[in-house]
Motif scaffolding. Structure first.
Motif, short mmCIF file in Angstrom:
data_model
loop_
_atom_site.label_atom_id
_atom_site.label_comp_id
_atom_site.label_asym_id
_atom_site.label_seq_id
_atom_site.Cartn_x
_atom_site.Cartn_y
_atom_site.Cartn_z
N THR A 104 -82.30 24.41 32.36
CA THR A 104 -83.12 24.19 33.56
C THR A 104 -83.62 22.74 33.62
O THR A 104 -83.47 21.98 32.67
N ASN A 105 -84.29 22.42 34.73
CA ASN A 105 -84.86 21.07 34.89
C ASN A 105 -86.32 21.01 34.46
O ASN A 105 -87.05 20.10 34.83
N LEU A 106 -86.75 21.99 33.70
CA LEU A 106 -88.14 21.98 33.21
C LEU A 106 -88.37 20.78 32.31
O LEU A 106 -87.43 20.24 31.71
N SER A 107 -89.63 20.37 32.19
CA SER A 107 -89.95 19.27 31.26
C SER A 107 -89.77 19.78 29.84
O SER A 107 -89.75 21.00 29.59
N LYS A 108 -89.64 18.85 28.90
CA LYS A 108 -89.46 19.24 27.49
C LYS A 108 -90.65 20.10 27.03
O LYS A 108 -90.47 21.09 26.32
N GLU A 109 -91.85 19.75 27.47
CA GLU A 109 -93.06 20.50 27.07
C GLU A 109 -93.00 21.94 27.57
O GLU A 109 -93.33 22.87 26.84
N GLU A 110 -92.54 22.12 28.82
CA GLU A 110 -92.43 23.47 29.39
C GLU A 110 -91.35 24.28 28.67
O GLU A 110 -91.50 25.47 28.43
N LYS A 111 -90.24 23.61 28.35
CA LYS A 111 -89.17 24.28 27.61
C LYS A 111 -89.68 24.76 26.25
O LYS A 111 -89.39 25.88 25.82
N ILE A 112 -90.45 23.91 25.59
CA ILE A 112 -90.99 24.25 24.26
C ILE A 112 -91.87 25.49 24.35
O ILE A 112 -91.78 26.40 23.51
N ILE A 113 -92.71 25.57 25.38
CA ILE A 113 -93.60 26.74 25.55
C ILE A 113 -92.76 28.01 25.67
O ILE A 113 -93.05 29.03 25.04
N GLN A 114 -91.70 27.96 26.49
CA GLN A 114 -90.87 29.15 26.70
C GLN A 114 -90.04 29.49 25.46
O GLN A 114 -89.83 30.66 25.14
N LEU A 115 -89.57 28.48 24.75
CA LEU A 115 -88.80 28.72 23.52
C LEU A 115 -89.68 29.35 22.44
O LEU A 115 -89.24 30.23 21.70
N LYS A 116 -90.92 28.91 22.38
CA LYS A 116 -91.86 29.50 21.42
C LYS A 116 -92.06 30.98 21.72
O LYS A 116 -92.14 31.81 20.81
N SER A 117 -92.12 31.32 23.00
CA SER A 117 -92.31 32.70 23.41
C SER A 117 -91.13 33.57 22.95
O SER A 117 -91.32 34.68 22.44
N ILE A 118 -89.91 33.06 23.10
CA ILE A 118 -88.72 33.79 22.64
C ILE A 118 -88.75 33.95 21.12
O ILE A 118 -88.49 35.03 20.59
N ALA A 119 -89.10 32.88 20.42
CA ALA A 119 -89.13 32.94 18.95
C ALA A 119 -90.13 33.97 18.45
O ALA A 119 -89.86 34.70 17.50
N LYS A 120 -91.29 34.04 19.10
CA LYS A 120 -92.32 35.02 18.69
C LYS A 120 -91.79 36.45 18.80
O LYS A 120 -92.15 37.31 18.01
N GLU A 121 -90.95 36.70 19.81
CA GLU A 121 -90.39 38.05 20.03
C GLU A 121 -89.26 38.37 19.08
O GLU A 121 -89.06 39.53 18.71
N THR A 122 -88.47 37.37 18.74
CA THR A 122 -87.17 37.65 18.10
C THR A 122 -87.08 37.29 16.62
O THR A 122 -86.14 37.72 15.95
N VAL A 123 -88.02 36.50 16.12
CA VAL A 123 -87.97 36.07 14.71
C VAL A 123 -89.07 36.78 13.93
O VAL A 123 -90.19 36.92 14.41
N SER A 125 -88.98 25.02 18.01
CA SER A 125 -88.86 24.77 19.45
C SER A 125 -88.60 23.31 19.77
O SER A 125 -87.83 22.99 20.68
N SER A 126 -89.22 22.40 19.01
CA SER A 126 -89.03 20.98 19.32
C SER A 126 -87.61 20.55 18.97
O SER A 126 -87.01 19.73 19.66
N ARG A 127 -87.02 21.14 17.90
CA ARG A 127 -85.64 20.80 17.55
C ARG A 127 -84.67 21.36 18.59
O ARG A 127 -83.74 20.69 19.02
N LEU A 128 -84.90 22.62 18.99
CA LEU A 128 -84.01 23.27 19.94
C LEU A 128 -84.07 22.62 21.32
O LEU A 128 -83.07 22.56 22.04
N ALA A 129 -85.25 22.12 21.68
CA ALA A 129 -85.44 21.53 23.01
C ALA A 129 -84.61 20.26 23.21
O ALA A 129 -84.43 19.79 24.34
N GLU A 130 -84.07 19.71 22.11
CA GLU A 130 -83.22 18.51 22.22
C GLU A 130 -81.87 18.84 22.85
O GLU A 130 -81.21 17.99 23.42
N TYR A 131 -81.44 20.10 22.73
CA TYR A 131 -80.15 20.50 23.31
C TYR A 131 -80.31 20.75 24.80
O TYR A 131 -81.29 21.33 25.23
#
Length: 199
Positions: free
Chosen positions: A45-64, A102-108
Motif C-alpha cells: 500500500t501507499n501507507l507511510s512507513k510508520e503506519e505500516k509498522i503499526i499494522q505489521l505489529k498488529s499481525i505479529a501480535k496475533e500470529t507469533v 516490524s521495522s525490518r519488514l517495513a523495508e520491503y
C-alpha cells in the motif's frame, strides 16, 4: 449439501485471511500463506512507513508466540527469574521483538512468499517451507517456519529459519552473550531491551 456448506465456510475463512477458525483447525501451511498475504497487502500500500509498522505489529501480535520466543531466547537464565522479573522481561521482550520485526519488514515493498511444503514433526510442531520469490533487487530466499500447533485452532509462529539460520537461536545466542559478559546480571539485559525500544 452439508459438504457444500463446509466448503463454502472454508473458502470464506481463506478469502478473508481469518485466523479465527470457528472450531475448524487451521492447517499450518494455510496459516503461513494467509499471514504472509496479509503482510504483503500492507507492504504494497501507499501507507507511510510508520503506519505500516503499526499494522505489521498488529499481525505479529496475533500470529507469533512472542512470549514463547522470548523465554526460549532467555535460555537457562529464565530459571533464575522471580515472577516479577518474568513479567517485566515478557513486556520488554514484546516491545523489543515487535519493533525489531516490524521495522525490518517495513523495508520491503512487496515481498512475495510462496508456501511449497510442510512437514508435521509431531502434534505440537510443523515446519512449513516457503520461498521469498526473487526480484531484480534480491535473490530467492528459502524461509522455513516453525509453527506451534498444540492448539490447532490457533497456530502460532515460534521461529523463522532463513537460509538455514534460526532467528530464535540467533536471538538466544545474542542474549546469552550479553548475560555472560555481565556476570549474568538480568538488569543489564533489561536495560539493553529498554534502550532498543526507546530509540
Amino acid at each position: 449439501e452439508k459438504k457444500m456448506n463446509f466448503k463454502k465456510i472454508l473458502i470464506i475463512i481463506f478469502l478473508f485471511n481469518s485466523l479465527s477458525t470457528n472450531g475448524f483447525s487451521l492447517e499450518a501451511d494455510v496459516f503461513v500463506q494467509s499471514t504472509v498475504n496479509r503482510a504483503s497487502q500492507i507492504l504494497s500500500t501507499n501507507l507511510s512507513k510508520e503506519e505500516k509498522i503499526i499494522q505489521l505489529k498488529s499481525i505479529a501480535k496475533e500470529t507469533v508466540d512472542i512470549k514463547g520466543v522470548g523465554f526460549y531466547s532467555l535460555g537457562s537464565a529464565r530459571k533464575y527469574l522471580d515472577d516479577n522479573q518474568k513479567a517485566k522481561y515478557s513486556k520488554l521482550f514484546e516491545d523489543y521483538f515487535l519493533k525489531s520485526f516490524s521495522s525490518r519488514l517495513a523495508e520491503y515493498t512487496n515481498p512475495e512468499i510462496e508456501v511449497i511444503n510442510k512437514e508435521v514433526l509431531n502434534k505440537n510442531y510443523t515446519i512449513v517451507n516457503s520461498l521469498l520469490i526473487a526480484t531484480s533487487d534480491r535473490p530467492e530466499v528459502k524461509i522455513d517456519w516453525r509453527i506451534y500447533t498444540k492448539n490447532p485452532d490457533n497456530p502460532l509462529i515460534r521461529d523463522l529459519i532463513i537460509e538455514g539460520l534460526s532467528l530464535a537461536r540467533t536471538q538466544k545466542e545474542e542474549f546469552s552473550s550479553i548475560l555472560n559478559s555481565n556476570d549474568g546480571d538480568i538488569n543489564v539485559l533489561f536495560r539493553t531491551l529498554e534502550d532498543f525500544s526507546k530509540n
